[in-house]
Design a protein around this motif. Structure first.
Motif, PDB file in Angstrom:
ATOM      1  N   PRO A   1       0.843  -1.201   0.000  1.00 10.34           N
ATOM      2  CA  PRO A   1       0.000   0.000   0.000  1.00 10.34           C
ATOM      3  C   PRO A   1       0.883   1.258   0.000  1.00 10.34           C
ATOM      4  O   PRO A   1       1.941   1.291   0.637  1.00 10.34           O
ATOM      5  N   ASP A   2       0.457   2.288  -0.746  1.00 11.80           N
ATOM      6  CA  ASP A   2       1.261   3.508  -0.887  1.00 11.80           C
ATOM      7  C   ASP A   2       1.584   4.186   0.435  1.00 11.80           C
ATOM      8  O   ASP A   2       2.599   4.868   0.553  1.00 11.80           O
ATOM      9  N   ASP A   3       0.719   4.023   1.435  1.00  9.70           N
ATOM     10  CA  ASP A   3       0.924   4.711   2.708  1.00  9.70           C
ATOM     11  C   ASP A   3       1.643   3.848   3.755  1.00  9.70           C
ATOM     12  O   ASP A   3       1.679   4.200   4.926  1.00  9.70           O
TER      13      ASP A   3
ATOM     14  N   ASN B   1       1.919  -9.510  -1.827  1.00  6.73           N
ATOM     15  CA  ASN B   1       2.301 -10.742  -2.491  1.00  6.73           C
ATOM     16  C   ASN B   1       2.265 -10.465  -3.984  1.00  6.73           C
ATOM     17  O   ASN B   1       1.266  -9.970  -4.491  1.00  6.73           O
ATOM     18  N   GLY B   2       3.353 -10.776  -4.687  1.00 13.94           N
ATOM     19  CA  GLY B   2       3.411 -10.497  -6.119  1.00 13.94           C
ATOM     20  C   GLY B   2       2.473 -11.328  -6.955  1.00 13.94           C
ATOM     21  O   GLY B   2       1.997 -10.887  -7.983  1.00 13.94           O
ATOM     22  N   GLY B   3       2.190 -12.549  -6.539  1.00 16.95           N
ATOM     23  CA  GLY B   3       1.247 -13.393  -7.255  1.00 16.95           C
ATOM     24  C   GLY B   3       1.689 -13.742  -8.651  1.00 16.95           C
ATOM     25  O   GLY B   3       2.802 -13.468  -9.071  1.00 16.95           O
ATOM     26  N   TYR B   4       0.779 -14.366  -9.368  1.00 21.15           N
ATOM     27  CA  TYR B   4       1.029 -14.774 -10.750  1.00 21.15           C
ATOM     28  C   TYR B   4      -0.084 -14.362 -11.687  1.00 21.15           C
ATOM     29  O   TYR B   4      -0.183 -14.853 -12.788  1.00 21.15           O
ATOM     30  N   GLY B   5      -0.979 -13.487 -11.220  1.00 22.16           N
ATOM     31  CA  GLY B   5      -2.034 -13.000 -12.086  1.00 22.16           C
ATOM     32  C   GLY B   5      -3.168 -13.989 -12.314  1.00 22.16           C
ATOM     33  O   GLY B   5      -3.947 -13.837 -13.224  1.00 22.16           O
TER      34      GLY B   5
ATOM     35  N   PHE C   1      -3.372 -17.253  -7.021  1.00 16.32           N
ATOM     36  CA  PHE C   1      -2.103 -16.598  -6.720  1.00 16.32           C
ATOM     37  C   PHE C   1      -2.059 -15.177  -7.247  1.00 16.32           C
ATOM     38  O   PHE C   1      -1.040 -14.710  -7.723  1.00 16.32           O
ATOM     39  N   GLY C   2      -3.175 -14.474  -7.200  1.00 15.52           N
ATOM     40  CA  GLY C   2      -3.222 -13.105  -7.674  1.00 15.52           C
ATOM     41  C   GLY C   2      -2.450 -12.158  -6.778  1.00 15.52           C
ATOM     42  O   GLY C   2      -2.311 -12.377  -5.588  1.00 15.52           O
ATOM     43  N   ALA C   3      -1.920 -11.098  -7.350  1.00 18.45           N
ATOM     44  CA  ALA C   3      -1.176 -10.100  -6.588  1.00 18.45           C
ATOM     45  C   ALA C   3      -2.125  -9.304  -5.702  1.00 18.45           C
ATOM     46  O   ALA C   3      -3.271  -9.064  -6.057  1.00 18.45           O
ATOM     47  N   PHE C   4      -1.642  -8.910  -4.523  1.00 20.28           N
ATOM     48  CA  PHE C   4      -2.436  -8.064  -3.637  1.00 20.28           C
ATOM     49  C   PHE C   4      -1.531  -7.395  -2.616  1.00 20.28           C
ATOM     50  O   PHE C   4      -0.405  -7.814  -2.384  1.00 20.28           O
ATOM     51  N   GLY C   5      -2.046  -6.345  -2.013  1.00 22.86           N
ATOM     52  CA  GLY C   5      -1.396  -5.674  -0.894  1.00 22.86           C
ATOM     53  C   GLY C   5      -2.457  -5.369   0.139  1.00 22.86           C
ATOM     54  O   GLY C   5      -3.577  -5.001  -0.203  1.00 22.86           O
TER      55      GLY C   5
END
Length: 134
Positions: free
Chosen positions: A17-19, A70-74, A78-82
């Motif tokens: 997350p940006d903050d 988690n960078g995930g794989y799309g 395993f999708g990316a998320f923060g």
């Protein structure tokens, strides 16, 4: 070792997350808690290592707050998320639930100063990795 043996980290780069910000640990806390404070970067997953980032934003005697990505794989599983999690300090680990249905994350400081990263879903399956302080 701070990269997976014999494997490049794949997928997307983890995006916090940006903050996400670190609030320095209170110097009166025990050293074993202070060691968690900071920004961490590494990988998770033996067959398909992916990018993982953690910022321990705040820490106190019972737990704290982390930002986790988690960078995930799309793909769906395993999708990316923060996200941001409240964590509890239990038996030398910071432990928190990943919403929605993302299992549990446990962070443990190793003797070499790196951080073990464990994300498990049903106490049987999991993703294990290693993070180093940024």
């Amino acid at each position: 070792r701070t990269t997976p043996p014999g494997r490049a980290v794949g997928g997307q780069t983890a995006s916090l997350p940006d903050d996400a910000r670190v609030s320095p640990a209170d110097p009166s806390l025990p050293v074993e808690l202070q060691r968690f404070s900071g920004a961490w970067d590494g990988w998770c997953g033996p067959q398909a290592p992916r990018s993982v980032k953690v910022v321990v934003e705040s820490i106190n005697s019972t737990g704290g707050t982390i930002a986790y990505a988690n960078g995930g794989y799309g793909v769906a599983v395993f999708g990316a998320f923060g996200t941001r999690l409240s964590v509890n300090y239990i038996d030398g680990e910071l432990v928190g639930a990943v919403p929605p249905g993302g299992g549990t994350v446990a962070l443990r400081i190793r003797n070499d100063g790196h951080m073990d990263f464990i994300n498990y879903w049903d106490h049987k399956r999991g993703c294990y990795g290693l993070l180093k302080r940024q």
